[in-house]
Design a protein around this motif. Sequence first.
Motif, PDB file in Angstrom:
ATOM      1  N   PRO A 118       7.537  30.247 -48.738  1.00 39.83           N
ATOM      2  CA  PRO A 118       8.612  30.097 -47.706  1.00 39.83           C
ATOM      3  C   PRO A 118       9.983  30.794 -47.980  1.00 39.83           C
ATOM      4  CG  PRO A 118       7.603  28.059 -48.236  1.00 39.83           C
ATOM      5  CD  PRO A 118       6.975  28.920 -49.077  1.00 39.83           C
ATOM      6  N   SER A 119      10.076  31.152 -49.257  1.00 36.69           N
ATOM      7  CA  SER A 119      10.976  32.082 -49.707  1.00 36.69           C
ATOM      8  C   SER A 119      10.803  33.609 -49.404  1.00 36.69           C
ATOM      9  CB  SER A 119      11.495  31.873 -51.131  1.00 36.69           C
ATOM     10  OG  SER A 119      10.706  32.669 -51.886  1.00 36.69           O
ATOM     11  N   GLY A 120       9.591  33.819 -48.711  1.00 36.71           N
ATOM     12  CA  GLY A 120       9.634  35.290 -48.454  1.00 36.71           C
ATOM     13  C   GLY A 120       9.054  36.092 -49.709  1.00 36.71           C
ATOM     14  N   GLU A 121       8.705  35.521 -50.754  1.00 36.26           N
ATOM     15  CA  GLU A 121       7.955  36.146 -52.019  1.00 36.26           C
ATOM     16  C   GLU A 121       6.597  36.212 -51.800  1.00 36.26           C
ATOM     17  OE1 GLU A 121       7.736  35.994 -56.933  1.00 36.26           O
ATOM     18  OE2 GLU A 121       9.065  34.575 -55.689  1.00 36.26           O
ATOM     19  N   VAL A 122       6.040  37.226 -52.222  1.00 40.87           N
ATOM     20  CA  VAL A 122       4.514  37.618 -51.822  1.00 40.87           C
ATOM     21  C   VAL A 122       3.756  36.982 -52.987  1.00 40.87           C
ATOM     22  CG1 VAL A 122       2.768  39.263 -51.722  1.00 40.87           C
ATOM     23  CG2 VAL A 122       4.790  39.576 -50.453  1.00 40.87           C
ATOM     24  N   VAL A 123       2.697  36.391 -52.580  1.00 42.06           N
ATOM     25  CA  VAL A 123       1.806  35.759 -53.601  1.00 42.06           C
ATOM     26  C   VAL A 123       0.684  36.506 -53.821  1.00 42.06           C
ATOM     27  CG1 VAL A 123       0.618  33.702 -54.453  1.00 42.06           C
ATOM     28  CG2 VAL A 123       2.671  33.312 -53.250  1.00 42.06           C
ATOM     29  N   ARG A 124       0.519  37.174 -55.127  1.00 45.66           N
ATOM     30  CA  ARG A 124      -0.720  37.613 -55.127  1.00 45.66           C
ATOM     31  C   ARG A 124      -2.046  37.222 -55.269  1.00 45.66           C
ATOM     32  NH1 ARG A 124       0.590  43.009 -56.400  1.00 45.66           N
ATOM     33  NH2 ARG A 124       2.736  43.535 -56.813  1.00 45.66           N
ATOM     34  N   LEU A 125      -3.144  37.625 -54.520  1.00 48.99           N
ATOM     35  CA  LEU A 125      -4.204  36.737 -54.561  1.00 48.99           C
ATOM     36  C   LEU A 125      -5.304  37.925 -54.746  1.00 48.99           C
ATOM     37  CD1 LEU A 125      -4.208  34.574 -51.122  1.00 48.99           C
ATOM     38  CD2 LEU A 125      -3.462  33.799 -53.587  1.00 48.99           C
ATOM     39  N   THR A 126      -6.300  37.473 -55.440  1.00 50.91           N
ATOM     40  CA  THR A 126      -7.534  38.190 -55.658  1.00 50.91           C
ATOM     41  C   THR A 126      -8.443  38.342 -54.035  1.00 50.91           C
ATOM     42  OG1 THR A 126      -9.303  36.710 -56.161  1.00 50.91           O
ATOM     43  CG2 THR A 126      -7.896  37.562 -57.899  1.00 50.91           C
ATOM     44  N   ARG A 171      -7.904  27.788 -57.891  1.00 53.22           N
ATOM     45  CA  ARG A 171      -7.216  28.858 -58.162  1.00 53.22           C
ATOM     46  C   ARG A 171      -5.887  29.097 -57.130  1.00 53.22           C
ATOM     47  NH1 ARG A 171     -10.681  34.253 -59.487  1.00 53.22           N
ATOM     48  NH2 ARG A 171     -11.989  33.561 -61.347  1.00 53.22           N
ATOM     49  N   LEU A 172      -6.507  29.023 -55.694  1.00 51.38           N
ATOM     50  CA  LEU A 172      -5.649  29.181 -54.712  1.00 51.38           C
ATOM     51  C   LEU A 172      -4.398  27.991 -54.732  1.00 51.38           C
ATOM     52  CD1 LEU A 172      -7.814  30.010 -51.685  1.00 51.38           C
ATOM     53  CD2 LEU A 172      -5.860  31.113 -52.329  1.00 51.38           C
ATOM     54  N   ARG A 173      -5.234  26.714 -54.937  1.00 56.23           N
ATOM     55  CA  ARG A 173      -3.923  25.535 -55.074  1.00 56.23           C
ATOM     56  C   ARG A 173      -3.065  25.846 -55.950  1.00 56.23           C
ATOM     57  NH1 ARG A 173      -8.444  21.076 -53.821  1.00 56.23           N
ATOM     58  NH2 ARG A 173      -8.010  20.668 -51.717  1.00 56.23           N
ATOM     59  N   ARG A 174      -3.322  26.419 -57.231  1.00 48.80           N
ATOM     60  CA  ARG A 174      -2.272  26.589 -58.450  1.00 48.80           C
ATOM     61  C   ARG A 174      -1.404  27.792 -57.878  1.00 48.80           C
ATOM     62  NH1 ARG A 174      -6.748  26.254 -61.816  1.00 48.80           N
ATOM     63  NH2 ARG A 174      -6.836  28.678 -61.925  1.00 48.80           N
ATOM     64  N   LYS A 175      -1.910  28.632 -57.231  1.00 49.31           N
ATOM     65  CA  LYS A 175      -1.101  29.875 -56.926  1.00 49.31           C
ATOM     66  C   LYS A 175      -0.131  29.480 -55.779  1.00 49.31           C
ATOM     67  CE  LYS A 175      -4.137  33.768 -58.401  1.00 49.31           C
ATOM     68  NZ  LYS A 175      -4.704  34.959 -58.114  1.00 49.31           N
ATOM     69  N   LEU A 183       0.294  21.291 -53.290  1.00 52.47           N
ATOM     70  CA  LEU A 183      -1.137  21.474 -53.503  1.00 52.47           C
ATOM     71  C   LEU A 183      -2.036  20.944 -52.457  1.00 52.47           C
ATOM     72  CD1 LEU A 183      -1.126  20.128 -57.161  1.00 52.47           C
ATOM     73  CD2 LEU A 183      -1.720  22.562 -56.408  1.00 52.47           C
ATOM     74  N   ASP A 184      -1.353  20.124 -51.419  1.00 59.38           N
ATOM     75  CA  ASP A 184      -2.398  19.609 -50.334  1.00 59.38           C
ATOM     76  C   ASP A 184      -2.438  20.672 -49.194  1.00 59.38           C
ATOM     77  OD1 ASP A 184       0.036  19.254 -49.649  1.00 59.38           O
ATOM     78  OD2 ASP A 184      -0.270  17.319 -48.568  1.00 59.38           O
ATOM     79  N   LEU A 185      -1.801  21.854 -49.376  1.00 64.82           N
ATOM     80  CA  LEU A 185      -1.747  22.948 -48.182  1.00 64.82           C
ATOM     81  C   LEU A 185      -3.383  22.993 -47.735  1.00 64.82           C
ATOM     82  CD1 LEU A 185      -0.077  24.819 -46.593  1.00 64.82           C
ATOM     83  CD2 LEU A 185      -0.372  26.493 -48.114  1.00 64.82           C
TER      84      LEU A 185
END
Length: 199
Positions: A118-126, A171-175, A183-185
């Motif tokens: 929501p702040s615009g920061e990119v979250v790195r995923l595999t 892993r996704l939930r933690r990131k 966590l419930d996304l």
Amino acid sequence: MIATGGSVDLLVERPVDLVVLDCDGRTVDGLALGRRILSQGQPALVLVSKRDDEVERVIALDMGADDFLVRPFSLRELAARVRAVQRRRRMMPESIGADVRHVRGWTIDLTRREISDPSGEVVRLTRGEFDLLAAIVQAGGRAVTREYLLEVVSKRADAVSDRTVVTLISRLRRKLDRGTGELDLIRTEPGVGYRITAD
């Protein structure tokens, strides 16, 4: 067949859809070369090796390889594996065409394969994490079965299992939590699978 580091540079001038890479070269680190190949527009990548090493297989698949074969194998099996990879690839591009989704403040760009908080920061995923997230997001709030998600991330039958999906979801939930309590996304649907929560 890509056999040398210099060959990777050709992918910039001559993009290809799929690369079969022999990991047993004496002068080249196969996994490092695989990472370089995947950095060139993410072509499909099939690794082959004479070493039946679980750690090597897991590293290869986690970094984004589409399949991993251990010699000896027949050309017929290799051709079948390549066709299977191509089928999965044909299914994915259209489903993640020019598309941006917004979920509870998150921005998920399915074209650029990026997710921003929501702040615009990119979250790195595999690659595997993003493929899984994309499949869940594209279901539009409907539950996606574990069997389908396993097919999405499946690269090699004996290298993945139902636990692979559970691990990637964890892993996704933690990131995606990032200290925000999100966590419930991705919500678990008992006995079915997972779905994205829009509210």
